[in-house]
Design a protein around this motif. Structure first.
Motif, PDB file in Angstrom:
ATOM      1  N   GLY A  38     -20.457 -11.730  44.991  1.00 30.42           N
ATOM      2  CA  GLY A  38     -19.566 -12.066  43.555  1.00 30.42           C
ATOM      3  C   GLY A  38     -18.272 -12.678  43.903  1.00 30.42           C
ATOM      4  N   LEU A  39     -18.157 -13.386  45.346  1.00 30.84           N
ATOM      5  CA  LEU A  39     -16.885 -13.862  45.840  1.00 30.84           C
ATOM      6  C   LEU A  39     -16.931 -15.206  45.588  1.00 30.84           C
ATOM      7  CD1 LEU A  39     -16.454 -11.931  49.106  1.00 30.84           C
ATOM      8  CD2 LEU A  39     -15.343 -11.864  47.165  1.00 30.84           C
ATOM      9  N   SER A  40     -16.017 -15.970  45.400  1.00 30.57           N
ATOM     10  CA  SER A  40     -16.024 -17.464  45.485  1.00 30.57           C
ATOM     11  C   SER A  40     -16.528 -18.022  46.508  1.00 30.57           C
ATOM     12  CB  SER A  40     -14.473 -17.971  45.133  1.00 30.57           C
ATOM     13  OG  SER A  40     -14.028 -17.969  46.056  1.00 30.57           O
ATOM     14  N   ARG A  41     -17.173 -19.348  46.535  1.00 33.01           N
ATOM     15  CA  ARG A  41     -17.458 -19.990  47.676  1.00 33.01           C
ATOM     16  C   ARG A  41     -16.433 -20.298  48.636  1.00 33.01           C
ATOM     17  NH1 ARG A  41     -22.434 -22.853  46.452  1.00 33.01           N
ATOM     18  NH2 ARG A  41     -22.256 -23.607  48.766  1.00 33.01           N
ATOM     19  N   CYS A  42     -15.218 -20.760  48.168  1.00 36.39           N
ATOM     20  CA  CYS A  42     -13.890 -20.685  49.081  1.00 36.39           C
ATOM     21  C   CYS A  42     -13.981 -19.520  49.841  1.00 36.39           C
ATOM     22  CB  CYS A  42     -12.749 -21.179  48.245  1.00 36.39           C
ATOM     23  SG  CYS A  42     -11.076 -21.220  49.301  1.00 36.39           S
ATOM     24  N   ARG A 231      -7.525 -10.321  39.501  1.00 35.54           N
ATOM     25  CA  ARG A 231      -6.957 -10.795  40.794  1.00 35.54           C
ATOM     26  C   ARG A 231      -6.809  -9.668  41.894  1.00 35.54           C
ATOM     27  NH1 ARG A 231      -1.740 -14.367  40.015  1.00 35.54           N
ATOM     28  NH2 ARG A 231      -0.963 -12.629  38.696  1.00 35.54           N
ATOM     29  N   ARG A 232      -6.783  -8.363  41.431  1.00 36.19           N
ATOM     30  CA  ARG A 232      -6.660  -7.253  42.034  1.00 36.19           C
ATOM     31  C   ARG A 232      -7.334  -7.012  43.399  1.00 36.19           C
ATOM     32  NH1 ARG A 232      -8.065  -1.832  42.234  1.00 36.19           N
ATOM     33  NH2 ARG A 232      -9.670  -2.446  40.832  1.00 36.19           N
ATOM     34  N   LYS A 233      -8.664  -7.196  43.411  1.00 34.67           N
ATOM     35  CA  LYS A 233      -9.464  -7.101  44.520  1.00 34.67           C
ATOM     36  C   LYS A 233      -9.280  -8.028  45.450  1.00 34.67           C
ATOM     37  CE  LYS A 233     -13.434  -4.402  42.680  1.00 34.67           C
ATOM     38  NZ  LYS A 233     -14.795  -4.264  42.506  1.00 34.67           N
ATOM     39  N   SER A 234      -8.783  -9.250  45.010  1.00 34.24           N
ATOM     40  CA  SER A 234      -8.673 -10.611  45.820  1.00 34.24           C
ATOM     41  C   SER A 234      -7.196 -10.107  46.667  1.00 34.24           C
ATOM     42  CB  SER A 234      -8.515 -11.891  45.209  1.00 34.24           C
ATOM     43  OG  SER A 234      -8.339 -12.925  46.072  1.00 34.24           O
ATOM     44  N   ILE A 235      -6.393  -9.827  45.918  1.00 34.51           N
ATOM     45  CA  ILE A 235      -4.940  -9.494  46.546  1.00 34.51           C
ATOM     46  C   ILE A 235      -5.318  -8.191  47.439  1.00 34.51           C
ATOM     47  CG2 ILE A 235      -2.729  -8.630  46.034  1.00 34.51           C
ATOM     48  CD1 ILE A 235      -3.077  -9.972  43.478  1.00 34.51           C
ATOM     49  N   ILE A 236      -6.170  -7.268  47.192  1.00 32.81           N
ATOM     50  CA  ILE A 236      -6.232  -6.090  48.041  1.00 32.81           C
ATOM     51  C   ILE A 236      -6.881  -6.562  49.423  1.00 32.81           C
ATOM     52  CG2 ILE A 236      -7.599  -3.827  48.422  1.00 32.81           C
ATOM     53  CD1 ILE A 236      -7.068  -3.384  45.362  1.00 32.81           C
ATOM     54  N   VAL A 300     -15.273  -1.526  52.533  1.00 32.62           N
ATOM     55  CA  VAL A 300     -14.588  -0.586  51.900  1.00 32.62           C
ATOM     56  C   VAL A 300     -14.202  -1.246  50.548  1.00 32.62           C
ATOM     57  CG1 VAL A 300     -12.258   0.438  51.767  1.00 32.62           C
ATOM     58  CG2 VAL A 300     -13.841   0.697  53.891  1.00 32.62           C
ATOM     59  N   ILE A 301     -13.633  -2.575  50.588  1.00 34.87           N
ATOM     60  CA  ILE A 301     -13.126  -3.258  49.426  1.00 34.87           C
ATOM     61  C   ILE A 301     -14.006  -3.768  48.415  1.00 34.87           C
ATOM     62  CG2 ILE A 301     -11.470  -4.840  48.560  1.00 34.87           C
ATOM     63  CD1 ILE A 301      -9.884  -4.739  51.219  1.00 34.87           C
ATOM     64  N   GLN A 302     -14.958  -4.484  48.970  1.00 39.30           N
ATOM     65  CA  GLN A 302     -16.109  -4.920  48.056  1.00 39.30           C
ATOM     66  C   GLN A 302     -17.355  -4.127  47.930  1.00 39.30           C
ATOM     67  OE1 GLN A 302     -15.788  -8.013  46.865  1.00 39.30           O
ATOM     68  NE2 GLN A 302     -13.591  -8.083  47.392  1.00 39.30           N
ATOM     69  N   SER A 303     -17.410  -3.708  46.718  1.00 36.77           N
ATOM     70  CA  SER A 303     -18.769  -2.706  46.345  1.00 36.77           C
ATOM     71  C   SER A 303     -19.868  -3.370  46.567  1.00 36.77           C
ATOM     72  CB  SER A 303     -18.416  -2.238  45.057  1.00 36.77           C
ATOM     73  OG  SER A 303     -18.425  -3.326  44.066  1.00 36.77           O
ATOM     74  N   LYS A 304     -20.077  -4.609  46.410  1.00 39.87           N
ATOM     75  CA  LYS A 304     -21.457  -5.262  46.549  1.00 39.87           C
ATOM     76  C   LYS A 304     -21.870  -5.476  47.936  1.00 39.87           C
ATOM     77  CE  LYS A 304     -21.331  -7.906  42.102  1.00 39.87           C
ATOM     78  NZ  LYS A 304     -21.218  -9.219  41.478  1.00 39.87           N
ATOM     79  N   ILE A 305     -20.900  -5.526  48.984  1.00 36.69           N
ATOM     80  CA  ILE A 305     -21.094  -5.631  50.465  1.00 36.69           C
ATOM     81  C   ILE A 305     -21.637  -4.290  50.783  1.00 36.69           C
ATOM     82  CG2 ILE A 305     -19.910  -6.003  52.621  1.00 36.69           C
ATOM     83  CD1 ILE A 305     -18.422  -8.116  51.676  1.00 36.69           C
TER      84      ILE A 305
END
Length: 326
Positions: A38-42, A231-236, A300-305
């Protein structure tokens, strides 16, 4: 109580680091390549490049340099040309790891703080160009390290080990190159990441205050803002990666400053009993640890990972059980 020999600490630490860092980075690379997080390609481009570089740090700096030097001190890797190549490769890979962290931090700073520039800069094409340019420059910068060394011993016409040439201490050109190399890593990346984080936090606080003020004026209630949550997860993720970099590099950074300002050259002549040598080696240990920490930050931060890692572990266990039963 007898003091644990410091050489034993190094002999245990680096194999454990490699045993954890290699599979962790490989797993993250495989998961990110599937593009199911679910992350952007960038962002994915930057995370994959950082994971690949961290994997190379584990292979070159930890296995081929530290572990090989501890357990196989007079192997093929200790022949002077190979030793010189390893030194240049180690520095190039470590530099690349640090500067890709800077590039990722700057990309997230632009995405959060510079909305006008975000559309043009935060794209997969720009990310690929930045990664390519950073990696190329890091390799070019460290080519000269190969020519710093001369054989320490010559046995049966074979040059062994690496000793820094005397000209590197007396030549102004080599002295300038050494200073520039120390500034470019770790000093400049450390300062840039710290500065970008401070500016990002400042922009986030100002933006949140403005959005809350507008919400109160329009609705009269303080409701949950979906844009802020988005934006919260991206910032974390940004703060976790850059924050761990700062914490694990701070001792190495201070050690470099101490060596340069006090004109200390204890690396070549110190022993395991010297406190300065132990301080230097601890800085290296924490610096290399940073290449092992990032995969766990992603998990830890990305649940999908995390879910992908769990599925991978379950698949491996089921496969092992089937093979064992067969």
């Amino acid at each position: 109580m007898h003091e644990i020999p410091r050489g034993l600490v190094f002999a245990i630490y680096y194999p454990v680091l490699a045993a954890i860092g290699l599979p962790a980075n490989l797993a993250v690379i495989a998961i990110l390549f599937r593009r199911t997080c679910g992350l952007s390609r960038c962002i994915t481009y930057y995370l994959v490049s950082m994971a690949v570089t961290d994997l190379l740090v584990m292979v070159t700096a930890v296995i081929l340099n530290r572990i090989a030097g501890i357990y196989f001190p007079f192997s093929f890797l200790s022949i002077t040309p190979v030793c010189s190549f390893r030194a240049a490769l180690n520095m190039a890979v470590i530099d690349n790891s640090a500067w890709l962290t800077v590039a990722f931090t700057f990309d997230r700073f632009v995405a959060i703080s510079c909305q006008n520039l975000k559309v043009k800069y935060c794209t997969k094409k720009v990310a690929a160009w930045v990664i390519g340019v950073v990696s190329t420059l890091c390799c070019l910068k460290n080519i000269f390290i190969y020519f710093e060394f001369e054989p320490k011993y010559v046995m049966n016409n074979i040059p062994w080990l690496c000793s820094i040439k005397d000209i590197c201490y007396t030549s102004p050109a080599w002295a300038a190159y050494d200073w520039i190399r120390s500034i470019l890593n770790p000093c400049l990346p450390f300062i840039l990441i710290l500065l970008l984080n401070v500016l990002t936090v400042r922009c986030i606080l100002l933006a949140n205050r403005t959005r809350k003020r507008l919400q109160l004026q329009s609705n009269g209630t303080n409701q949950c803002d979906p844009e802020v949550e988005k934006r919260r997860k991206s910032i974390i993720l940004l703060f976790a990666i850059s924050g761990s970099f700062i914490l694990l590099y701070v001792l190495f950074f201070l050690n470099i400053l101490y060596v340069r300002t006090a004109n200390v050259t204890y690396s070549s002549g110190s022993t395991l009993r010297d406190s300065t040598f132990y301080l230097e080696q601890t800085g290296y240990m924490l610096q290399l640890l940073s290449s092992c920490v990032n995969p766990f930050i992603y998990a830890v931060i990305q649940s999908k990972i995390r879910d992908e890692l769990k599925n991978g572990v379950k698949f491996a266990l089921n496969l092992f059980i089937k093979i064992f039963e067969y």
